[in-house]
Design an enzyme around this catalytic site. Structure first.
Site, PDB file in Angstrom:
ATOM      1  CE  LYS A  94      -2.372   1.607   3.769  1.00  0.00           C
ATOM      2  NZ  LYS A  94      -2.182   3.067   3.880  1.00  0.00           N
ATOM      3  CG  ASP A 108      -4.730   4.520   1.619  1.00  0.00           C
ATOM      4  OD1 ASP A 108      -5.873   4.958   1.443  1.00  0.00           O
ATOM      5  OD2 ASP A 108      -4.216   4.382   2.757  1.00  0.00           O
ATOM      6  CE  LYS A 159      -7.735   6.691   4.084  1.00  0.00           C
ATOM      7  NZ  LYS A 159      -6.275   6.453   4.050  1.00  0.00           N
ATOM      8  CG  PHE A 160      -8.819  10.152  -5.469  1.00  0.00           C
ATOM      9  CD1 PHE A 160      -7.717  10.979  -5.328  1.00  0.00           C
ATOM     10  CD2 PHE A 160      -8.696   9.006  -6.248  1.00  0.00           C
ATOM     11  CE1 PHE A 160      -6.516  10.673  -5.956  1.00  0.00           C
ATOM     12  CE2 PHE A 160      -7.502   8.692  -6.885  1.00  0.00           C
ATOM     13  CZ  PHE A 160      -6.415   9.528  -6.741  1.00  0.00           C
ATOM     14  CG  ASP A 195     -12.107  17.632  -5.701  1.00  0.00           C
ATOM     15  OD1 ASP A 195     -12.989  18.452  -6.020  1.00  0.00           O
ATOM     16  OD2 ASP A 195     -10.913  17.955  -5.573  1.00  0.00           O
ATOM     17  N   PRO A 242     -17.502  15.213  -8.477  1.00  0.00           N
ATOM     18  CG  PRO A 242     -19.740  14.543  -8.626  1.00  0.00           C
ATOM     19  CD  PRO A 242     -18.874  15.680  -8.198  1.00  0.00           C
ATOM     20  CB  THR A 280     -12.089  16.622  -9.526  1.00  0.00           C
ATOM     21  OG1 THR A 280     -12.481  17.873 -10.079  1.00  0.00           O
ATOM     22  CG2 THR A 280     -10.643  16.673  -9.106  1.00  0.00           C
ATOM     23  CB  THR A 318     -10.769   4.305  12.701  1.00  0.00           C
ATOM     24  OG1 THR A 318      -9.521   4.452  12.027  1.00  0.00           O
ATOM     25  CG2 THR A 318     -11.540   3.163  12.101  1.00  0.00           C
ATOM     26  NE  ARG A 323       2.593   1.710  13.229  1.00  0.00           N
ATOM     27  CZ  ARG A 323       1.823   2.530  13.913  1.00  0.00           C
ATOM     28  NH1 ARG A 323       2.384   3.405  14.738  1.00  0.00           N
ATOM     29  NH2 ARG A 323       0.522   2.486  13.780  1.00  0.00           N
TER      30      ARG A 323
END
Ligand code: C5P
Length: 237
Positions: free
Chosen positions: A33, A60, A62-63, A65, A67, A69, A117, A208
């Protein structure tokens, strides 16, 4: 060989550390990722280098904006050849539909983030979202499904409910995973790999416990073995 269900989070500030870690890992055991920090520092060249080494990459970013774009950004990600890309379900129905139209089903997997989260009930009230976080997560996941997205990122603790609501084909990607006895680091609600798979997760995002391990390949092999033990007995995939 089972398909790799571990996605190692390459949370590094620059490309060399990410490549060094990738050198030690095996694409048969894990996917990778790349998030906002690493991608902003390195650009798409790093993705190519990782994919050339045989790794599937989850971009990853996380767009979120308007629609048009988001559709263009998703299209650009799919053109790079990444395995998975994501958008915020909070962008709403039109944005999710535009994203879906930009990424042909069966190519790059298109998934949604429901609620971050890091947000508790007070944070949600601040932005005018009333109700229990679990209900909001369920609603956003159903919206993503309705718009034809392939799945969502969710906590492994929410996975069992979502699996039940959304059926077997909906893809659940779960972070917050810690092998039994490992440090929780800054994660508050953690789940073991075994429990996450039992709860119905398809892919586990693990940072990690692999990236900081003395032997990252060995850490990955152990996680892979634990996952396979459960998925073989559940015979889900
Ligand atoms: O190191 P660790 O296993 O905690 O890393 C988890 C990865 O999953 C990080 O890249 C983190 O940003 C991501 N993530 C998360 N919780 C979420 C969504 C994403 O930990 N709700």
């Amino acid at each position: 060989m089972h398909e790799p269900r571990i996605i190692v989070a390459l949370d590094f500030p620059e490309g060399n550390s990410a490549l060094q870690l990738a050198h030690q890992l095996d694409p048969q055991l894990c996917r990778l990722k790349v998030g906002k920090e690493l991608f902003t520092a390195t650009g798409p060249q790093l993705l190519e280098q990782l994919m050339t080494r045989g790794f599937d990459v989850f971009l990853d970013l996380k767009f979120h904006d308007i629609p048009h774009t988001v559709a263009k950004a998703c299209h650009a990600a799919a053109r790079l050849g990444v395995w998975m890309v994501n958008v915020h379900a909070l962008g709403g129905r039109k944005m999710l539909q535009a994203a879906r139209e930009a990424v042909a089903p069966g190519t790059t997997r298109l998934i949604a983030v429901t609620l971050l989260t890091s947000m508790d009930q007070n944070d949600l009230a601040d932005i005018g979202l009333a109700g229990e976080p679990e209900q909001i997560v369920g609603r956003l996941a159903r919206l993503a499904d309705d718009c034809g997205l392939d799945g969502v990122v969710c906590s492994a603790l929410e996975a069992a409910d979502l699996r039940q609501q959304l059926g077997e084909r909906f893809c659940l990607v779960t972070p917050g995973i810690r092998p039994h006895g490992d440090s929780a680091d800054d994660q508050r609600r953690i789940t073991t790999p075994r429990q996450a798979i039992r709860n119905g997760a398809d892919y586990l995002v693990i940072g990690r416990p692999v990236t900081q391990a003395n032997d990252p390949l060995l850490a990955c092999q152990r996680l892979h073995a634990e996952i396979n033990e459960v998925s073989t007995s559940a015979a889900k995939h």
